[in-house]
Each structure stands twice: as structure tokens, then as C-alpha cells.
Motif scaffolding. Structure first.
Motif, PDB file in Angstrom:
ATOM      1  N   ARG A 131       0.821  -1.213   0.000  1.00  0.00           N
ATOM      2  CA  ARG A 131       0.000   0.000   0.000  1.00  0.00           C
ATOM      3  C   ARG A 131       0.858   1.267   0.000  1.00  0.00           C
ATOM      4  O   ARG A 131       0.435   2.317  -0.496  1.00  0.00           O
ATOM      5  N   GLU A 179      -6.512  -1.281  -4.509  1.00  0.00           N
ATOM      6  CA  GLU A 179      -6.665  -2.632  -4.009  1.00  0.00           C
ATOM      7  C   GLU A 179      -7.795  -3.336  -4.741  1.00  0.00           C
ATOM      8  O   GLU A 179      -8.764  -2.710  -5.194  1.00  0.00           O
ATOM      9  N   LEU A 202      -3.320  -5.917  -5.722  1.00  0.00           N
ATOM     10  CA  LEU A 202      -3.485  -4.592  -6.304  1.00  0.00           C
ATOM     11  C   LEU A 202      -3.752  -4.750  -7.795  1.00  0.00           C
ATOM     12  O   LEU A 202      -3.297  -5.706  -8.425  1.00  0.00           O
TER      13      LEU A 202
END
Length: 212
Positions: A28, A40, A54
Motif C-alpha cells: 500500500r 486494491e 493490487l
């Protein structure tokens, strides 16, 4: 990619052991060029006990020129198919996919596959993303139109599918930010974006910052 047939449904990035949550957080934290929009996505089920994922698109002039996915798998018991890290079976595996449009005349280049694979390895090396047991395929796809669509130009794409085992410290610390940013670079390279000149720092736009 070989996985255990007995794997239970994968838990998301907000659950699981601390080492997995930390690794997912590293994904992230990655930043990309302004042309890349990453977010995501639901992770595939029944591949590993824990998974996070992702997706990303590369857009130039409002046109999507590349797309991809990056999946993090974690098996606390280790998986022999994921290679060996510090003398033990790997417990993490990254699975990447990248697809980009290319010029039709490049589809017949005999070195296209080798070049496409080098994009991944160069990106990992350039970001200091230490890894073992890299494997994958490079596929070229050409489309031609006939009949009532004969006037449409042909199209060509390159698809890169790869997996590798990231290497963390002996204590178990694992930073996936370099690996994730290398995946973002792979997408941009496949899309034909020129590399950022040495010494120039790219400031990602808000759309390039995940979750902003």
C-alpha cells in the motif's frame, strides 16, 4: 505456479499474522508515476492461506495503454515451490501480470519475449527488490480484422506473467514497497513510457497515490 491443493480460502490484508499485515502495508505504501492509477482489488481465493492484491492501469492522454495486477501470497508453513529463503521454504510469493499495447510491427521480433522478461528483472534490480525463484512467461498477441471490419487496423499486445519470492531479513522483516514499485515500473516500460532521467524525482499525482 504450484500451490497446495489443500489451501483454505485466503484471508484479506486486514487479517492474518502480523508479518503478513506488515507486508501488505508495504504494498500500500508504494508510489508510482502520475500515469499509474493503482488500487486494491479482491485477492484470489484458495491459492494460499493469506493473500492481498493490487490492480493498476497506465493512462496516457486519457487512453489506457497498460494494465496489470500484483498478488501477494503468504503461507506461514512455507511452500517448497516458492524457493528457499535463509535455508527454509519461502513463505511469501508475489504473482504479477502486465499487459500493454505495442506496435504491430514488433509482434514478430524474435527477441520480444527475452526483452519483455528483462524489463521485469531490470525493474526488480533497479529498485533493490531482492528475490529468488523468479519464473514466468511472455506472450505476444496479434489481432487482425476481416469482413465488415477489414478497414480496422490490426492491434498487438504483450503480456507478462511472472512470480517471484521476495527475500526479507533473517528476523522475518519484509519490505514489499520496492517490489511493488518495480511492478509499476514494469507496467510503464511495457507501455513504452520513457524512463525518468537519472537525478530527476517524479512527484506522483494524487491519482498515482493509492487510496488518496
Amino acid at each position: 505456479m504450484v500451490v497446495r491443493g489443500e489451501s483454505r480460502p485466503a484471508a484479506g490484508p486486514e487479517s492474518g499474522p502480523a508479518v503478513f499485515r506488515s507486508a501488505a502495508e508495504g504494498m500500500r505504501a508504494a508510489t508510482f508515476r502520475p500515469e499509474v492509477l493503482a488500487e486494491e482489488m479482491p485477492a484470489p481465493q484458495r491459492i494460499a492461506p493469506y493473500a492481498a492484491a493490487l490492480s493498476a492501469d497506465v493512462t496516457v492522454g486519457d487512453v489506457d495503454v497498460a494494465t496489470g495486477r500484483l498478488i501477494l501470497l503468504h503461507d506461514p508453513d512455507g511452500n517448497d515451490a516458492w524457493g528457499t529463503v535463509h535455508g527454509l521454504p519461502g513463505t511469501f510469493r508475489l504473482v504479477a501480470y502486465a499487459r500493454a499495447d505495442i506496435d504491430v510491427e514488433h509482434i514478430s521480433d524474435p527477441l520480444l519475449g527475452e526483452v519483455g522478461w528483462s524489463w521485469l528483472l531490470d525493474a526488480l534490480s533497479g529498485h533493490g527488490a531482492e528475490h529468488v525463484a523468479a519464473a514466468g512467461t511472455v506472450t505476444r498477441v496479434a489481432t487482425e480484422s476481416y469482413g465488415g471490419m477489414a478497414d480496422e487496423d490490426g492491434t498487438a499486445q504483450i503480456e507478462i506473467r511472472a512470480s517471484w519470492t521476495p527475500v526479507g531479513s533473517v528476523s522475518g522483516d519484509l519490505d514489499l514497497r520496492p517490489h511493488t514499485e518495480a511492478w509499476g515500473e514494469l507496467l510503464c516500460t511495457a507501455a513504452g513510457l520513457p524512463p525518468v532521467p537519472e537525478g530527476v524525482t517524479v512527484m506522483p499525482s494524487r491519482r498515482g497515490q493509492r487510496g488518496a
